[in-house]
Design a protein around this motif. Sequence first.
Motif, PDB file in Angstrom:
ATOM      1  N   GLY A  24       0.932  -1.454   0.152  1.00 11.21           N
ATOM      2  CA  GLY A  24      -0.497  -0.086   0.124  1.00 11.21           C
ATOM      3  C   GLY A  24       0.738   1.320   0.103  1.00 11.21           C
ATOM      4  N   VAL A  25       2.265   0.815  -0.175  1.00 11.75           N
ATOM      5  CA  VAL A  25       2.916   2.508  -0.129  1.00 11.75           C
ATOM      6  C   VAL A  25       2.982   3.360  -1.156  1.00 11.75           C
ATOM      7  N   VAL A  62       6.142   8.390   2.551  1.00 11.57           N
ATOM      8  CA  VAL A  62       5.694   9.005   4.561  1.00 11.57           C
ATOM      9  C   VAL A  62       4.383   8.070   3.782  1.00 11.57           C
ATOM     10  N   VAL A  63       3.388   7.288   5.063  1.00 16.24           N
ATOM     11  CA  VAL A  63       2.677   6.564   5.171  1.00 16.24           C
ATOM     12  C   VAL A  63       1.836   6.868   6.224  1.00 16.24           C
ATOM     13  N   LEU A  67      -0.030   2.677   8.810  1.00 21.72           N
ATOM     14  CA  LEU A  67       0.930   0.910   7.570  1.00 21.72           C
ATOM     15  C   LEU A  67       2.564   0.732   7.855  1.00 21.72           C
ATOM     16  N   VAL A  68       3.074   1.762   9.245  1.00 28.11           N
ATOM     17  CA  VAL A  68       4.731   1.914   8.971  1.00 28.11           C
ATOM     18  C   VAL A  68       4.631   0.758   9.872  1.00 28.11           C
ATOM     19  N   GLU A  95       4.049  15.958  11.333  1.00 29.05           N
ATOM     20  CA  GLU A  95       3.026  16.809  11.175  1.00 29.05           C
ATOM     21  C   GLU A  95       1.528  16.906  10.728  1.00 29.05           C
ATOM     22  N   ASP A  96       1.760  16.867   9.425  1.00 34.92           N
ATOM     23  CA  ASP A  96       1.648  17.239   8.175  1.00 34.92           C
ATOM     24  C   ASP A  96       2.296  17.476   6.700  1.00 34.92           C
ATOM     25  N   ALA A  97       1.214  17.326   5.891  1.00 39.99           N
ATOM     26  CA  ALA A  97       1.911  16.578   4.345  1.00 39.99           C
ATOM     27  C   ALA A  97       0.644  17.862   3.469  1.00 39.99           C
ATOM     28  N   VAL A  98       1.092  18.513   2.212  1.00 39.38           N
ATOM     29  CA  VAL A  98       0.239  19.433   1.462  1.00 39.38           C
ATOM     30  C   VAL A  98       0.486  19.085   0.116  1.00 39.38           C
ATOM     31  N   ARG A  99      -0.381  18.495  -0.889  1.00 38.80           N
ATOM     32  CA  ARG A  99      -0.067  18.071  -1.925  1.00 38.80           C
ATOM     33  C   ARG A  99      -0.379  19.658  -2.066  1.00 38.80           C
ATOM     34  N   ILE A 100       0.643  19.622  -3.407  1.00 42.18           N
ATOM     35  CA  ILE A 100       1.188  20.941  -3.675  1.00 42.18           C
ATOM     36  C   ILE A 100      -0.083  21.757  -4.842  1.00 42.18           C
ATOM     37  N   ARG A 101      -0.075  20.432  -5.857  1.00 43.67           N
ATOM     38  CA  ARG A 101      -1.063  20.718  -6.813  1.00 43.67           C
ATOM     39  C   ARG A 101      -2.285  21.634  -5.950  1.00 43.67           C
ATOM     40  N   THR A 102      -2.934  20.534  -5.601  1.00 44.39           N
ATOM     41  CA  THR A 102      -4.174  21.106  -5.175  1.00 44.39           C
ATOM     42  C   THR A 102      -4.628  21.084  -3.431  1.00 44.39           C
ATOM     43  N   GLY A 103      -3.594  21.794  -2.760  1.00 46.75           N
ATOM     44  CA  GLY A 103      -3.359  22.525  -1.160  1.00 46.75           C
ATOM     45  C   GLY A 103      -4.542  21.031  -0.272  1.00 46.75           C
ATOM     46  N   GLU A 104      -4.739  19.606  -0.665  1.00 52.47           N
ATOM     47  CA  GLU A 104      -5.448  18.900   0.147  1.00 52.47           C
ATOM     48  C   GLU A 104      -3.767  18.693   1.006  1.00 52.47           C
ATOM     49  N   ARG A 105      -4.595  18.251   2.377  1.00 49.59           N
ATOM     50  CA  ARG A 105      -3.909  18.301   3.913  1.00 49.59           C
ATOM     51  C   ARG A 105      -3.645  16.769   4.157  1.00 49.59           C
ATOM     52  N   GLY A 106      -2.640  17.009   5.453  1.00 52.39           N
ATOM     53  CA  GLY A 106      -2.782  15.815   5.793  1.00 52.39           C
ATOM     54  C   GLY A 106      -3.121  14.353   5.251  1.00 52.39           C
ATOM     55  N   GLU A 107      -3.511  12.548   5.173  1.00 52.21           N
ATOM     56  CA  GLU A 107      -3.641  11.323   5.760  1.00 52.21           C
ATOM     57  C   GLU A 107      -4.360  11.594   3.523  1.00 52.21           C
ATOM     58  N   GLU A 108      -4.809  12.362   3.279  1.00 59.67           N
ATOM     59  CA  GLU A 108      -5.242  12.832   1.934  1.00 59.67           C
ATOM     60  C   GLU A 108      -3.902  12.153   0.065  1.00 59.67           C
ATOM     61  N   VAL A 109      -3.163  13.416   1.044  1.00 63.12           N
ATOM     62  CA  VAL A 109      -2.326  13.339   0.328  1.00 63.12           C
ATOM     63  C   VAL A 109      -1.328  11.998   0.216  1.00 63.12           C
ATOM     64  N   LEU A 110      -1.601  11.229   1.251  1.00 59.44           N
ATOM     65  CA  LEU A 110      -0.799   9.887   0.580  1.00 59.44           C
ATOM     66  C   LEU A 110      -1.584   9.298   0.127  1.00 59.44           C
TER      67      LEU A 110
END
Length: 110
Positions: A24-25, A62-63, A67-68, A95-110
């Motif tokens: 699932g990575v 980042v997972v 999943l770790v 702490e956080d992740a951001v998809r640059i293209r859409t601005g999505e944040r958190g686990e949605e980016v994964l």
Amino acid sequence: MKKVIAVIRPFSLDEVRERLTEVGVRGLVVTEVKFEDPSQGKELEMFGLATSFSPRLKIETVVTDELVDEVIATVVDICAGAVSGKEWIAVVDVEDAVRIRTGERGEEVL
């Protein structure tokens, strides 16, 4: 979320990448690095060689927290038979992740 960092031997990459995809990575960052091995350095000095660095690959992903353990188990399963045993894994909180293209944040980016 967790960032999993593993330093592995280059010949393990294809199998690690394939098996991590199966669990699932969704992406890896791979960097060529040189790993200092002090014990090997002493052996090389006997032959008049001045370096104790060995080529390795650093893989990062980042997972989700869930999943770790599976990611760690997968990398250990593939790389545990290494002769020198100079491979390792580190896990760091993200702490956080951001998809640059859409601005999505958190686990949605994964």
